[in-house]
Scaffold this active site. Structure first.
Site, PDB file in Angstrom:
ATOM      1  N   HIS A  13       0.840  -1.201   0.000  1.00  0.00           N
ATOM      2  CA  HIS A  13       0.000   0.000   0.000  1.00  0.00           C
ATOM      3  C   HIS A  13       0.879   1.257   0.000  1.00  0.00           C
ATOM      4  O   HIS A  13       0.653   2.174  -0.792  1.00  0.00           O
ATOM      5  CB  HIS A  13      -0.922  -0.009   1.221  1.00  0.00           C
ATOM      6  CG  HIS A  13      -1.681   1.269   1.433  1.00  0.00           C
ATOM      7  ND1 HIS A  13      -2.725   1.654   0.629  1.00  0.00           N
ATOM      8  CD2 HIS A  13      -1.528   2.265   2.355  1.00  0.00           C
ATOM      9  CE1 HIS A  13      -3.196   2.829   1.048  1.00  0.00           C
ATOM     10  NE2 HIS A  13      -2.490   3.218   2.087  1.00  0.00           N
TER      11      HIS A  13
ATOM     12  N   GLU B  53      -8.588  -2.561   6.691  1.00  0.00           N
ATOM     13  CA  GLU B  53      -7.612  -2.724   7.772  1.00  0.00           C
ATOM     14  C   GLU B  53      -8.120  -3.748   8.786  1.00  0.00           C
ATOM     15  O   GLU B  53      -9.307  -4.092   8.803  1.00  0.00           O
ATOM     16  CB  GLU B  53      -7.390  -1.392   8.515  1.00  0.00           C
ATOM     17  CG  GLU B  53      -7.007  -0.240   7.592  1.00  0.00           C
ATOM     18  CD  GLU B  53      -6.432   0.968   8.331  1.00  0.00           C
ATOM     19  OE1 GLU B  53      -6.102   0.837   9.534  1.00  0.00           O
ATOM     20  OE2 GLU B  53      -6.315   2.031   7.689  1.00  0.00           O
TER      21      GLU B  53
ATOM     22  N   LYS C  36      -9.426  11.941   8.155  1.00  0.00           N
ATOM     23  CA  LYS C  36      -9.550  10.591   8.704  1.00  0.00           C
ATOM     24  C   LYS C  36     -10.471  10.510   9.912  1.00  0.00           C
ATOM     25  O   LYS C  36     -10.919   9.418  10.250  1.00  0.00           O
ATOM     26  CB  LYS C  36      -8.161  10.109   9.152  1.00  0.00           C
ATOM     27  CG  LYS C  36      -7.123  10.043   8.051  1.00  0.00           C
ATOM     28  CD  LYS C  36      -7.251   8.741   7.299  1.00  0.00           C
ATOM     29  CE  LYS C  36      -6.024   8.514   6.420  1.00  0.00           C
ATOM     30  NZ  LYS C  36      -6.100   7.203   5.778  1.00  0.00           N
TER      31      LYS C  36
HETATM   32 MN    MN Z   1      -5.552   4.003   7.619  1.00  0.00          MN
END
Ligand code: MN
Length: 438
Positions: free
Chosen positions: A144, A212, A264
């Site tokens: 990633h 995740e 986020k």
């Molecule tokens: Mn993340």
């Protein structure tokens, strides 16, 4: 050393019939912990999943069929979170798991005590399993980090610190929700159209998900003291699935110099069942580091960690949209990946997080970071699937997506598979994007 014990016997069956259905995901070998309330009840309480049922641990504590450490652990299951149980430590978790395993087995003399305390999983509402005090998100997939880094720095995708320290940032715990929730599209500032100009402002145009896993800390450490690498697993209560929703356009404008902030912290989604590290023991695998890469510093390296430090957990991302649901189309599989592809492992994250004396506490959540694999089809975010916003993803019902649209639902699944062993599911983490509130 062996992490396996009688609770991992693959042939063991439960008197809860649905737990014995092949691939149901919640066999007697799993026994994940969560917090639930039956429909119509105001009070959340701890429970475990067994087949398509939930066993009410708070009610079981009222009966107290166990002794010793298992009884003490069950006593801790009477609040509206798992924090008290988490804080007791690994020997107590393990004693309770063994007692529950014996009580739920076919032929158990305790069947008559437990059976009235089962509730159908489709009759309950799941809550957050813990009061999450602090949340840290790491960045442990080099695949990633490289794919995203290439979009900004084609010649130098991985920054020089990546192969030495598990990169992370402190996130926000208040906006973490259990599966099945929805949230409005975030609003914020975006990079000016021309250098020196006024930033844009409005609803996020590049909303993304991140595939995740979440690591729930059990027993913490005192401030100033470290958790040594080989002690770290005993501090981990278990794992869940985590979606770290990300506003890429907000992120691109705000992330320098201190990292992610409003891009986020508007919402994160977790699966409600925490699968203990003990339940995942059959899926431990060696932690391997490419011979061409630097070996971890001594505090992040040990023989035990190399032999058992990684976990084989399959991951999947599905998407459904307003259009697909209206057409009653199945959610589209966007990608598959596996936790074993990560560059760092769970014990290394705890050892690193505490090496400076930072104290972890029961109920803290550590995110792994987006768990992309090395190959096409293993991208853990749309930013990778769409190659930096250039290539729309085609959906089987005819729509396309560069980024998420309103009413899109992202569904993350995780499960462990192995020949000769029942499937161990981590359940699912799903969340739906609502229109921005402008
Ligand atoms: Mn993340």
């Amino acid at each position: 050393m062996s992490y396996l014990n009688e609770t991992h016997d693959p042939s063991m069956q439960s008197w809860v019939v649905s737990a014995n259905v092949p691939d149901n995901g919640f066999p007697i070998q799993n026994l994940p912990f969560g917090v639930f309330r039956p429909q119509g009840s105001p009070n959340f309480r701890p429970g475990i999943a067994i087949g398509n049922q939930v066993l009410d641990l708070a009610a079981l504590a009222g009966v107290q069929p166990f002794t010793g450490q298992a009884a003490q652990a069950l006593e801790a299951c009477q609040g509206d979170s798992l924090n008290a149980l988490m804080g007791l430590g690994q020997p107590h978790w393990s004693a309770l798991r063994l007692a529950l395993s014996r009580a739920l087995r076919q032929g158990s003399a305790q069947q008559a005590v437990l059976e009235p305390l089962l509730v159908g999983a489709d009759q309950v509402e799941m809550g957050l399993p813990a009061r999450i005090g602090d949340y840290t998100d790491f960045y442990i997939s080099a695949h990633h980090a490289t794919a995203v880094g290439k979009q900004f720095r084609p010649d130098n995708p991985l920054l020089p610190n990546y192969k030495w320290i598990p990169i992370g940032y402190h996130g926000r715990a208040s906006s973490i929700q259990a599966t099945g929730h929805s949230f409005p599209r975030p609003v914020g500032q975006t990079r000016p159209a021309s250098e020196g100009g006024t930033p844009g402002f409005g609803p996020c145009q590049r909303l993304d998900y991140e595939l995740e896993l979440g690591i729930f800390v059990g027993q913490g450490n005192a401030q100033g003291e470290r958790i040594a690498l080989d002690d770290a697993d005993a501090h981990v209560f278990g794992l869940c699935i985590l979606n770290d929703w990300s506003a890429r356009d907000l992120q691109a404008w705000e992330y320098q110099p201190l990292g992610p902030f409003l891009a986020k912290n508007f919402a994160s989604t977790i699966s409600p069942w925490i699968v203990t590290l003990e339940a995942l023991a059959p899926f431990r695998i060696p932690f391997e580091r490419d011979a061409n890469d630097p070996q971890p510093l001594p505090y992040l390296s040990s023989a035990q960690n190399q032999e058992y430090g990684a976990f084989d957990i399959d991951l999947q991302v599905f998407l459904s949209t307003q259009t697909s649901r209206a057409a009653q189309a199945e959610p589209a599989l966007l990608s598959t990946s596996n936790f074993k592809e990560a560059y760092w492992n769970i014990a290394q994250l705890l050892a690193h997080h505490t090496v400076n004396g930072c104290n972890l506490q029961a109920g803290d959540l550590l995110g792994t970071g987006t768990l992309s694999g090395p190959d096409q089809g293993q991208e853990g975010s749309l930013l990778e699937l769409n190659q930096g916003g250039k290539q729309a993803v085609k959906l089987p019902w005819g729509e396309e997506r560069l980024f998420l649209q309103d009413y899109d639902e992202v569904i993350l699944l995780a499960a462990c598979h192995k020949d000769g062993y029942p499937t161990i599911s981590l359940g699912q983490a799903s969340g739906t994007v609502l229109p921005a509130r402008v």
